[in-house]
Scaffold this active site. Structure first.
Site, PDB file in Angstrom:
ATOM      1  N   CYS A 270      -1.124 -20.818  40.599  1.00  0.00           N
ATOM      2  CA  CYS A 270      -1.714 -21.986  41.238  1.00  0.00           C
ATOM      3  C   CYS A 270      -2.757 -21.528  42.249  1.00  0.00           C
ATOM      4  CB  CYS A 270      -0.642 -22.842  41.902  1.00  0.00           C
ATOM      5  SG  CYS A 270       0.164 -22.026  43.283  1.00  0.00           S
TER       6      CYS A 270
ATOM      7  N   CYS B 244      -6.825   6.735  13.256  1.00  0.00           N
ATOM      8  CA  CYS B 244      -8.252   7.104  13.174  1.00  0.00           C
ATOM      9  C   CYS B 244      -8.975   6.649  14.437  1.00  0.00           C
ATOM     10  CB  CYS B 244      -8.897   6.444  11.957  1.00  0.00           C
ATOM     11  SG  CYS B 244      -8.160   6.902  10.384  1.00  0.00           S
TER      12      CYS B 244
ATOM     13  N   CYS C 224      -2.190 -18.874  44.963  1.00  0.00           N
ATOM     14  CA  CYS C 224      -2.218 -17.461  44.570  1.00  0.00           C
ATOM     15  C   CYS C 224      -3.602 -16.879  44.825  1.00  0.00           C
ATOM     16  CB  CYS C 224      -1.876 -17.310  43.088  1.00  0.00           C
ATOM     17  SG  CYS C 224      -0.261 -17.965  42.633  1.00  0.00           S
TER      18      CYS C 224
ATOM     19  N   ASP D 145       1.141 -35.129  22.882  1.00  0.00           N
ATOM     20  CA  ASP D 145       0.705 -36.119  23.860  1.00  0.00           C
ATOM     21  C   ASP D 145       0.201 -37.310  23.046  1.00  0.00           C
ATOM     22  OD1 ASP D 145      -0.269 -37.319  26.211  1.00  0.00           O
ATOM     23  OD2 ASP D 145      -2.257 -36.519  25.808  1.00  0.00           O
TER      24      ASP D 145
ATOM     25  N   CYS E 176      -6.587   3.567   9.559  1.00  0.00           N
ATOM     26  CA  CYS E 176      -5.469   3.022  10.337  1.00  0.00           C
ATOM     27  C   CYS E 176      -5.696   3.317  11.814  1.00  0.00           C
ATOM     28  CB  CYS E 176      -4.129   3.597   9.867  1.00  0.00           C
ATOM     29  SG  CYS E 176      -3.981   5.365  10.098  1.00  0.00           S
TER      30      CYS E 176
END
Length: 863
Positions: free
Chosen positions: A107, A182, A110, A559, A179
């Site tokens: 919030c 590398c 902070c 909602d 992968c």
């Protein structure tokens, strides 16, 4: 904290312009979006350090836009971080200013904590923290201070990372990575170069981010030394070009294969064995040069990747006289790599192809002339002309002309959208009919399509829980099996169990099996494919974590206003008890004119259409969750739900039956009166979106367990809407914090819950849910930046596809992981009886990797 980005959801909590109202601030815990494990979303953090002189009425502005909450806000602003609050989208100022991204702020208080904590340092001149954007700008005399900022922020309980670095980071496209190991090899190799300040290589996207002080050619050479190919990647470089390196790689694999074939068939003839060996040796040298070079740099960098394992196996095979096995290992490995690279590039192209959606040139109007310009040279506020059939090159606002625009590339909508003067158009969409004159509102790098590409690539870089686990497993598995292979080569022959050649051969086969390539790529390729598919269909999935969560969701909470319904209610009926309709409407308009809520706007529109003016009023005030009030000619008037007047003990007897009848028919009621009497009732009704019913039916078809509607409406309206839309359950008469409680109740029932809202309102509920889904992202930057999943269109049309895609992605990831593990286990078990040869081990590894990739690519084609 898993929901850091989304907890910055409520844009109303960033600093806004000071409102015009004159009443004391009423804070209804709008910014209390916490994790479920934390305090309920009812804390009053918004009010920390707010100037008492501010006059904004802030009740529930971040929480609800449903019907009965029509009067719970009177301005869109709600809270501030105090006197040091900065404007949204604040940018660093001056050469000694550094911008950071801050994670962990719940919030605005902070933000104030961080500001105060950092201001204590003498070297820091100014600190500006913006909760709404999650960014912090620091100005300091000594630039070395910036290196200490992340540690200082961490001590305060938050995480900070530098944003400015992106301005100096350059992007390169890397080819040849099979992968994640590398990527690690490239990172380690280049990080040892004194000219490289920072480097990040991502296997999934095939991109390298690097901050360096040398030239492009040197960086490309360094990447090539590590065994890969690189080229500068730029958003403006729209046409992806293929390099000659691919052809070279393909040709060396082909030549190596030819020498292998000649040696193999020659072994069945009377050709001298020395010549056969020479042919195999040539196959090894030609096909194995690149892997051997990569292996050298991997070892030099302290990395144990697949190139090291394969090169060791090939050299070992040659040393023990298994030339055919060595040549076969090299050729199969090269062929497998080539096929893997091509397949992986296809998954990456699913995102890169988005770049080509927007044209590279625009027709700019300059006086009476029309000039063709590259989009990079077009500025904000320039006027561009889009002819029928043309793609729109940049985001903008229509100045003149009407047309229908196909927005499918951005929003995934199946039907074209009618556009007219004042409407927004997006780059990459297609103008289907009329000619349009458009004022440019965003530069090419800031367009919606550019943001989509950036956010999707960023999402691909975020590891899903499964991927993180697999990577940790591979990091342990590879060195263990490598050590085991060395022991197999040495220990048995030392103790007289068989010959050296036999056990060295088995050890070499074990080396090949030690490469966990298929396992490592089992998750990222599937995630890249799924996220790419979603992006092309108008859905932004913000990372593998959220993809996995979407696949596991059991209940969806919607909602009501603007999600299930159009969000554009209209006045259905006006009941004036004192037979003066215009007087009643005028009073109501006066009270509602300070609210931006759809219900209030519906009443104002109704009054404007009938030329009924507002009266002179003052002392406007919102009454949280119940209504609003104003003083007109010295007398207090109220407009709100029936609950407000019951609490004020004003009898509703004479209209109670009418109220019940209207509510049963799905109307939302605004009762108007004073402290002593009721003046009348205005009934407002919202219409259900056509696509809503279809979407909910499709969600049921894909096996969604429960769909729930959350609304501030009365019981009668909620029941009617629930029946018409087909939702299984509803919670009515909810205040903003009640929506959080409703989501928690569903979670307490053991369900994993997704919350669907508009991405700005309903922030606490979105943050509390396991997955937050925002609608209408194409028109809302906040939603694009903060939600877990964003539906770019302003409807639910693509939600069933998203759930179906996520579930299939989870299924394919599980298939890939199990297939990879079983293949490795089978290979390990077959080595010791001598069944598994060296070339079979290579085939099982590269073949498994290719099958995993092809299996993942099925996600690209899901419709």
């Amino acid at each position: 904290m898993s929901r850091l980005e989304k907890e910055a959801q409520s844009s109303c909590c960033s600093s806004q312009a000071e409102p015009e109202l004159n009443e004391t601030e009423d804070t209804n815990s709008c910014c209390s979006e916490k994790k479920p494990a934390e305090a309920a979303a009812t804390s009053t953090c918004c009010s920390s350090e707010t100037d008492e002189k501010e006059t904004s009425v802030t009740s529930a502005c971040c929480g609800n836009d449903d019907a009965e909450e029509a009067h719970t806000e009177t301005t869109p602003s709600c809270c501030s971080t105090g006197e040091n609050a900065t404007p949204k989208n604040s940018q660093p100022e001056g050469p000694n200013t550094m911008e950071f991204k801050v994670n962990g702020m719940d919030c605005p208080s902070c933000a104030a904590t961080i500001e105060k904590g950092l201001k204590k340092a003498k070297e820091i001149q100014s600190v500006r923290v913006n909760y709404g954007t999650g960014k912090m700008a620091i100005e300091a005399d000594d630039v070395t201070v910036y290196d200490k900022i992340p540690d200082q922020v961490r001590k305060l309980g938050f995480e900070a990372e530098v944003l400015n670095k992106n301005k100096t980071m350059q992007t390169y496209k890397i080819e040849g990575m099979d992968c994640g190991s590398c990527a690690m090899t490239i990172e380690k190799h280049l990080s040892k170069n004194p000219n490289v300040k920072e480097i990040h290589v991502n296997f999934s996207t095939g991109k390298m981010q690097i901050d360096h002080t040398t030239n492009h050619k040197e960086i490309i050479k360094e990447v090539q030394r590590a065994g890969f190919d690189a080229s500068v990647d730029s958003f403006s470089n729209r046409k992806e070009t293929t390099t000659d390196k691919k052809n070279i790689g393909a040709s060396t694999t082909t030549i190596s294969g030819i020498f292998l074939a000649l040696g193999f068939f020659g072994s069945f003839t009377s050709i001298a064995p020395e010549l056969i060996t020479a042919l195999y040796a040539a196959a090894i040298l030609i096909g194995g040069f690149k892997p051997a070079r990569s292996a050298f740099y991997a070892i030099k960098s302290g990395s144990l990747d697949m190139n090291v394992l394969m090169a060791s196996a090939a050299i070992g095979a040659a040393l023990i006289g298994e030339w055919f096995e060595g040549a076969t290992v090299v050729w199969l490995f090269a062929l497998g790599n080539s096929l893997q690279n091509r397949s992986i590039e296809r998954t990456r192209e699913s995102i890169r192809s988005l770049i080509n959606l927007a044209p590279s040139e625009a027709t700019v109007k300059s006086g009476d002339q029309l000039i063709r310009k590259p989009v990079e040279e077009v500025s904000v506020n320039d006027v561009i002309i889009i002819k029928p059939g043309d793609k729109i090159p940049l985001d903008g606002e229509i100045l003149s002309g009407t047309s229908s625009v196909n927005q499918a590339p951005i929003t995934g909508e199946s039907l074209p959208v009618d556009k007219q003067q004042g409407d927004t158009v997006y780059a990459g969409t297609v103008n289907e009919s009329g000619s349009l004159e458009v004022k440019v509102t965003k530069l090419v790098e800031d367009t919606t399509i550019a943001k989509i590409i950036h956010l999707v690539e960023e999402a691909q870089e975020k590891k899903a829980p499964t991927q993180a686990f697999v990577d940790r497993f591979a990091n342990v598995y590879t060195p263990i099996v490598f050590a085991l292979a060395l022991l197999v080569m040495v220990v048995p022959p030392l103790f007289g169990f068989g010959s050296w050649g036999e056990w060295v051969y088995k050890g070499l086969a074990l080396l090949v099996v030690a490469c966990p390539c298929a396992l490592v790529i089992s998750t990222p390729v599937a995630i890249v494919s799924a996220i790419g598919n979603a992006a092309r269909n108008g859905v932004l999935i913000k990372g593998g974590t959220f993809l996995e969560k979407a696949g596991a969701i059991q209940a969806i909470a919607f909602d009501k206003t603007g999600t299930l319904t159009e969000g554009k209610p209209k006045v259905a009926e006006v009941i004036a008890l004192q037979n003066n309709r215009e007087e009643l409407i005028g009073i109501t308009r006066t009270i509602e004119e300070h609210s931006t809520h759809p219900i209030a706007q519906a009443i104002i529109t109704y009054a404007v259409e009938r030329n009924i003016p507002a009266k002179q009023g003052d002392a406007f005030k919102a009454i949280a969750g119940k209504g609003a009030q104003a003083t007109i000619n010295g007398k207090e008037y109220f407009a709100g739900n029936p609950k407000l007047f019951k609490e004020m003990e004003i009898p509703l007897r004479e209209i109670e039956e009418r109220i019940d009848a209207l509510q049963r028919n799905g109307n939302t009621l605004v009762v108007i009166g004073t402290r002593t009497e009721i003046l009348g009732v205005i009934a407002v009704a919202d219409t259900i979106r056509d696509i809503t019913v279809q979407s909910i039916q499709k969600l049921k078809q894909v096996g969604m367990e429960e769909m729930v509607m959350l609304t501030g409406d009365n019981e009668g309206t909620a029941k009617k809407i629930a029946t018409e839309t087909g939702v299984d359950r509803y919670f009515a008469e909810l205040l903003p914090e009640d929506k959080v409680s409703a989501v928690k109740k569903l979670q307490d029932e053991g369900k994993r819950v997704a919350m669907v809202g508009d991405g700005i309102n309903d922030a606490p509920a979105l943050a509390t849910a396991d997955l937050g889904i925002a609608m209408g992202g194409a028109g809302t930057d906040t939603a694009m930046e903060t939600a877990d999943i964003v539906l770019m269109a302003d409807n639910l049309e693509k939600l069933p596809h998203t759930v179906r895609l996520s579930r299939r992605a989870l299924k394919i990831i599980k298939q890939n992981v199990w297939f990879s593990l079983i293949t490795k286990l089978a290979a390990l078990l077959l080595i010791f009886p001598g069944v598994l040869t060296l070339w079979m081990a290579v085939l099982s590894d590269t073949g498994a990797a290719l099958i995993v990739i092809l299996n993942s690519m099925r996600l690209l084609k899901q419709k």
